[in-house]
Motif scaffolding. Structure first.
Motif, short mmCIF file in Angstrom:
data_model
loop_
_atom_site.label_atom_id
_atom_site.label_comp_id
_atom_site.label_asym_id
_atom_site.label_seq_id
_atom_site.Cartn_x
_atom_site.Cartn_y
_atom_site.Cartn_z
N UNK A 175 0.81 -1.22 0.00
CA UNK A 175 0.00 0.00 0.00
C UNK A 175 0.84 1.27 0.00
N UNK A 176 1.98 1.24 0.65
CA UNK A 176 2.80 2.44 0.76
C UNK A 176 3.99 2.46 -0.19
N UNK A 177 4.01 1.54 -1.15
CA UNK A 177 5.06 1.58 -2.16
C UNK A 177 4.97 2.90 -2.92
N UNK A 224 1.15 3.53 -4.02
CA UNK A 224 0.43 2.50 -4.77
C UNK A 224 -1.07 2.67 -4.62
N UNK A 225 -1.52 3.13 -3.46
CA UNK A 225 -2.95 3.33 -3.23
C UNK A 225 -3.51 4.33 -4.23
N UNK A 226 -2.79 5.44 -4.45
CA UNK A 226 -3.24 6.43 -5.42
C UNK A 226 -3.20 5.87 -6.83
N UNK A 284 -3.27 -4.75 -8.05
CA UNK A 284 -3.68 -5.23 -6.74
C UNK A 284 -2.80 -4.63 -5.65
N UNK A 285 -3.43 -4.33 -4.53
CA UNK A 285 -2.70 -3.87 -3.36
C UNK A 285 -2.54 -5.02 -2.38
N UNK A 286 -1.47 -4.96 -1.62
CA UNK A 286 -1.27 -5.92 -0.54
C UNK A 286 -0.89 -5.16 0.70
N UNK A 290 4.26 -12.43 -1.92
CA UNK A 290 3.38 -13.58 -1.70
C UNK A 290 2.11 -13.47 -2.54
N UNK A 291 1.55 -12.26 -2.61
CA UNK A 291 0.32 -12.08 -3.39
C UNK A 291 0.60 -12.26 -4.88
#
Length: 238
Positions: A120-122, A164-166, A175-177, A184-185
């Motif tokens: 999410x914070x990438x 990544x969320x934006x 997809x977010x993880x 893993x995802x």
């Protein structure tokens, strides 16, 4: 320590890992060359059905290290461009599993992948040093193809990575993880894709050709291509 490309197998998925401790996994010429060679071998290896591209130590890639010599910089850029072209023509799914930063060449490598899974914070973006040049392996071409002008302008000019969320909201990240779980995802998704494509191994290559031609073909040409694929489909394939 120097930059290196690590590889590991997870069933039918080949995982390629950029590693450059203390440098946020920045690439050098040897890593780029190793990636091209590894993908070329994987293309011919029927036991490999998907690729996951990621970085060591919860960081994707911060760009390339090419020194201050202009001739060397141009050579590394040309090799990077060859890697991007290799990825775009690769006939099997490539999933980028992004944690930490995907900046400059790292951003281009993520964009050149077929699918992106990210923590999410990438952070994705272009560094201040590249503003005005954007010699990062194609990000300046990929972004206008996929995003509205305002999004592209912000990414190329602001020099502040977007989360990544934006970018999922913009349609750029699939997809977010949870942070730390992108690999893993991505591996689970690669396994699903491999199973889905097992009965029609050529389908993904056809899809990439279709997608690559979409912006340069007319609708009637697309109709003709559909008819050709139907007429030439081998018995027993879907």
């Amino acid at each position: 320590m120097t930059a290196e490309l690590k590889a590991s197998r997870h069933d039918a998925t080949l995982v390629l890992i950029f590693a450059n401790p203390g440098r946020q996994n920045a690439l050098d010429g040897s890593v780029v060359a190793a990636a091209i060679e590894t993908l070329s071998k994987a293309e011919r290896d029927d036991s490999v059905s998907a690729i996951v591209l990621t970085g060591a130590d919860q960081c994707f890639c911060s760009g390339v290290e090419a020194g201050k010599d202009l001739e060397t910089q141009v050579l590394v850029l040309e090799n990077l461009q060859n890697l991007i072209e290799t990825m775009r023509s690769f006939p099997k799914p490539i999933i980028a599993a992004v944690e930490g930063v995907a900046v400059d060449a790292g951003f281009s490598l993520a964009l050149a992948s077929d699918l992106i899974v990210a923590g999410q914070n990438a952070g994705f973006g272009i560094s201040p040093a590249q503003i005005g040049t954007w010699a990062v392996g194609g990000a300046g071409w990929f972004l206008p193809q996929r995003l509205p002008q305002q999004w592209t302008a912000e990414i190329l000019l602001d020099a502040k990575p977007l989360t990544a969320t934006r970018l999922q909201a913009a349609g750029l990240v699939n997809k977010l993880s949870a942070d730390g779980a992108a690999l893993d995802k991505a591996l689970a998704w690669a396994e699903q894709l491999s199973a889905a494509l097992a009965s029609a191994p050529a389908a993904f290559e056809q899809f990439k050709t279709l997608l690559g031609n979409a912006s340069s073909t007319t609708l009637n040409e697309s109709f003709s291509s559909e008819k050709h694929r139907l007429l030439t489909k081998r018995p027993g394939t879907t």
